[in-house]
Design a protein around this motif. Structure first.
Motif, PDB file in Angstrom:
ATOM      1  N   THR A  81      36.496  42.523  33.947  1.00 52.99           N
ATOM      2  CA  THR A  81      35.253  42.993  33.339  1.00 52.99           C
ATOM      3  C   THR A  81      35.502  44.061  32.274  1.00 52.99           C
ATOM      4  O   THR A  81      34.648  44.302  31.419  1.00 52.99           O
ATOM      5  CB  THR A  81      34.300  43.549  34.401  1.00 52.99           C
ATOM      6  OG1 THR A  81      34.969  44.573  35.161  1.00 52.99           O
ATOM      7  CG2 THR A  81      33.826  42.456  35.339  1.00 52.99           C
ATOM      8  N   LEU A  89      32.196  43.954  24.120  1.00 55.43           N
ATOM      9  CA  LEU A  89      30.784  44.195  23.825  1.00 55.43           C
ATOM     10  C   LEU A  89      30.589  45.533  23.116  1.00 55.43           C
ATOM     11  O   LEU A  89      29.801  45.655  22.179  1.00 55.43           O
ATOM     12  CB  LEU A  89      29.955  44.168  25.112  1.00 55.43           C
ATOM     13  CG  LEU A  89      29.392  42.830  25.560  1.00 55.43           C
ATOM     14  CD1 LEU A  89      28.657  43.001  26.881  1.00 55.43           C
ATOM     15  CD2 LEU A  89      28.448  42.251  24.513  1.00 55.43           C
ATOM     16  N   ILE A 149      22.001  46.512  27.632  1.00 53.76           N
ATOM     17  CA  ILE A 149      22.170  45.116  28.059  1.00 53.76           C
ATOM     18  C   ILE A 149      22.354  45.023  29.569  1.00 53.76           C
ATOM     19  O   ILE A 149      21.743  44.188  30.240  1.00 53.76           O
ATOM     20  CB  ILE A 149      23.368  44.483  27.320  1.00 53.76           C
ATOM     21  CG1 ILE A 149      23.039  44.282  25.838  1.00 53.76           C
ATOM     22  CG2 ILE A 149      23.770  43.154  27.973  1.00 53.76           C
ATOM     23  CD1 ILE A 149      24.222  43.843  24.996  1.00 53.76           C
ATOM     24  N   VAL A 150      23.182  45.919  30.106  1.00 50.97           N
ATOM     25  CA  VAL A 150      23.496  45.866  31.538  1.00 50.97           C
ATOM     26  C   VAL A 150      22.314  46.333  32.384  1.00 50.97           C
ATOM     27  O   VAL A 150      21.918  45.671  33.351  1.00 50.97           O
ATOM     28  CB  VAL A 150      24.746  46.708  31.839  1.00 50.97           C
ATOM     29  CG1 VAL A 150      24.996  46.793  33.345  1.00 50.97           C
ATOM     30  CG2 VAL A 150      25.968  46.129  31.135  1.00 50.97           C
ATOM     31  N   GLY A 199      19.277  44.003  31.906  1.00 50.80           N
ATOM     32  CA  GLY A 199      19.525  42.585  32.150  1.00 50.80           C
ATOM     33  C   GLY A 199      19.338  41.720  30.922  1.00 50.80           C
ATOM     34  O   GLY A 199      18.906  40.556  31.026  1.00 50.80           O
ATOM     35  N   GLU A 200      19.692  42.255  29.742  1.00 48.64           N
ATOM     36  CA  GLU A 200      19.480  41.516  28.498  1.00 48.64           C
ATOM     37  C   GLU A 200      20.672  40.596  28.203  1.00 48.64           C
ATOM     38  O   GLU A 200      21.295  40.671  27.141  1.00 48.64           O
ATOM     39  CB  GLU A 200      19.263  42.506  27.352  1.00 48.64           C
ATOM     40  CG  GLU A 200      18.041  43.381  27.536  1.00 48.64           C
ATOM     41  CD  GLU A 200      17.905  44.451  26.461  1.00 48.64           C
ATOM     42  OE1 GLU A 200      18.811  44.542  25.601  1.00 48.64           O
ATOM     43  OE2 GLU A 200      16.915  45.204  26.490  1.00 48.64           O
ATOM     44  N   TRP A 201      20.957  39.710  29.132  1.00 50.85           N
ATOM     45  CA  TRP A 201      22.135  38.865  28.985  1.00 50.85           C
ATOM     46  C   TRP A 201      21.928  37.717  28.000  1.00 50.85           C
ATOM     47  O   TRP A 201      22.865  36.955  27.715  1.00 50.85           O
ATOM     48  CB  TRP A 201      22.561  38.325  30.343  1.00 50.85           C
ATOM     49  CG  TRP A 201      22.950  39.436  31.271  1.00 50.85           C
ATOM     50  CD1 TRP A 201      22.265  39.900  32.347  1.00 50.85           C
ATOM     51  CD2 TRP A 201      24.114  40.270  31.159  1.00 50.85           C
ATOM     52  NE1 TRP A 201      22.914  40.971  32.929  1.00 50.85           N
ATOM     53  CE2 TRP A 201      24.058  41.216  32.224  1.00 50.85           C
ATOM     54  CE3 TRP A 201      25.195  40.317  30.274  1.00 50.85           C
ATOM     55  CZ2 TRP A 201      25.038  42.178  32.407  1.00 50.85           C
ATOM     56  CZ3 TRP A 201      26.171  41.270  30.460  1.00 50.85           C
ATOM     57  CH2 TRP A 201      26.090  42.195  31.523  1.00 50.85           C
ATOM     58  N   ASP A 202      20.704  37.604  27.468  1.00 52.07           N
ATOM     59  CA  ASP A 202      20.471  36.619  26.408  1.00 52.07           C
ATOM     60  C   ASP A 202      20.640  37.233  25.020  1.00 52.07           C
ATOM     61  O   ASP A 202      20.381  36.582  24.006  1.00 52.07           O
ATOM     62  CB  ASP A 202      19.072  36.020  26.537  1.00 52.07           C
ATOM     63  CG  ASP A 202      17.963  37.079  26.490  1.00 52.07           C
ATOM     64  OD1 ASP A 202      18.289  38.292  26.554  1.00 52.07           O
ATOM     65  OD2 ASP A 202      16.769  36.700  26.409  1.00 52.07           O
ATOM     66  N   ASP A 203      21.097  38.484  24.961  1.00 47.18           N
ATOM     67  CA  ASP A 203      21.355  39.119  23.668  1.00 47.18           C
ATOM     68  C   ASP A 203      22.448  38.342  22.937  1.00 47.18           C
ATOM     69  O   ASP A 203      23.441  37.928  23.544  1.00 47.18           O
ATOM     70  CB  ASP A 203      21.797  40.574  23.891  1.00 47.18           C
ATOM     71  CG  ASP A 203      21.863  41.359  22.595  1.00 47.18           C
ATOM     72  OD1 ASP A 203      22.825  41.141  21.823  1.00 47.18           O
ATOM     73  OD2 ASP A 203      20.977  42.186  22.364  1.00 47.18           O
ATOM     74  N   VAL A 260      26.183  39.055  23.590  1.00 45.31           N
ATOM     75  CA  VAL A 260      26.826  38.555  24.804  1.00 45.31           C
ATOM     76  C   VAL A 260      27.450  37.189  24.536  1.00 45.31           C
ATOM     77  O   VAL A 260      28.594  36.915  24.941  1.00 45.31           O
ATOM     78  CB  VAL A 260      25.820  38.481  25.968  1.00 45.31           C
ATOM     79  CG1 VAL A 260      26.482  37.884  27.212  1.00 45.31           C
ATOM     80  CG2 VAL A 260      25.257  39.864  26.280  1.00 45.31           C
TER      81      VAL A 260
END
Length: 335
Positions: free
Chosen positions: A190, A197, A209-210, A213-217, A220
């Protein structure tokens, strides 16, 4: 503390027959870990100097997962060491939020010169937005970077990579020469994701992001594609999918079957016996990315933190031990 007790001058306190429990992540008896050898020698000296006053019992566990499990169990049962080691920053913040770690501000007000002897960046790992106080003492600072075998880069005629294109070019030349360019272990996989990132969008955006929970940025996806490029070109060891720490650092980097490995500044000491005196160490910052938010001038620094259990009745004794460990010079070198 007793209500109304405002005396924090531990240097001039009389202690008597105190049993102090501490937990670090060291392996007692290790022949290769210089820091562990130093620590246990220091504990022996502390116990001798404080015979009849304070005696320290060490409850250390060297493996991270077992150590974290111990702390979780100890706090759940209420049988917690008086002082313990933890990663600074977000991990310590979790313990602060749970009410586990004591604010040491009164001690630092008593010993301002001692506090000033620690670099400012390290204190950032013990202080948090929206929370007053300082929760712990930085124990050992570290930096994450790419460690490499200088002989291999010299062999293929490449300079230390500064940009992503430099790194890809170095990997291609290493592979063509029959050298595995990079490896990793599960424990640090990780770190590659986080570093990449951060190079793309900066530390603050990574936190967003973490935490959100913006993992659709889009960043990423870009990070995943960049790392996939390395993997699909065969620049990572075939063992990265199964490497359980410390397999990659020990059997690949230290023994010379891989050229580069992202890790912390503790790495050379951990593998020096396996690598041997002829291993020519080098390290470089994670490469800059085209149009990235920052470059090689920014790096991942941190510190482990020695925290004192908020509910302990032996906080002053624990602080006395911490100051001893941070100030002494033991009589014989360990490295």
């Amino acid at each position: 503390f007793a209500k109304g007790d405002t005396n924090y001058d531990v240097d001039n306190m009389d202690f008597e027959n105190v049993e102090l429990r501490v937990a670090f992540r060291f392996n007692n008896g290790s022949d290769t870990d210089g820091q562990a050898k130093w620590y246990y020698k220091a504990l022996d000296e502390f116990n001798k100097e404080n015979e009849g006053k304070i005696h320290v019992t060490d409850e250390s566990i060297s493996t991270e997962s077992d150590y974290e499990e111990k702390l979780t169990t100890d706090f759940a049962s209420g049988n917690v060491p008086n002082a313990f080691l933890q990663y600074g920053g977000s991990r310590t913040r979790e313990y602060v939020d749970a009410g586990y770690i004591l604010d040491l501000t009164p001690y630092f007000e008593q010993y301002p010169e001692w506090k000033e002897g620690v670099q400012d960046f390290a204190w950032e790992t013990t202080q948090f937005d929206g929370i007053e106080g300082t929760y712990g003492i930085p124990w050992s600072a570290y930096q994450l970077c790419l460690y490499y075998n200088k002989d291999y880069l010299d062999q293929v005629g490449v300079d230390v990579p500064e940009s992503w294109d430099d790194l890809v070019d170095a990997c291609a030349k290493l592979k063509d020469a029959g050298i595995t360019p990079m490896t990793m272990d599960d424990a640090y996989a990780t770190c590659v994701i986080g570093y990449h990132l951060a190079r793309l969008v900066g530390e603050d955006k990574v936190k967003e992001i973490v935490t959100e929970g913006e993992w659709d940025d889009p960043a990423v996806l870009q990070m995943a594609q960049d790392i996939e490029e390395l993997a699909s070109n065969g620049y990572y060891s075939e063992m990265v999918g199964s490497n359980v720490w410390p397999a990659g650092q020990n059997t690949e980097l230290a023994l010379g079957t891989a050229a580069m490995y992202l890790n912390g500044s503790w790495l050379p000491n951990e593998v020096k016996e396996m690598a041997g005196p002829d291993f020519h160490w080098g390290c470089f910052a994670y490469p800059a990315l085209t149009d990235g938010a920052n470059g090689i001038e920014t790096n991942n620094f941190g510190a482990q933190v020695f925290g004192i259990n908020k509910d302990t009745k032996l906080a002053k004794e624990a602080f006395d031990l911490i100051t001893f460990l941070s100030l002494i010079h033991i009589s014989e070198p360990t490295r």
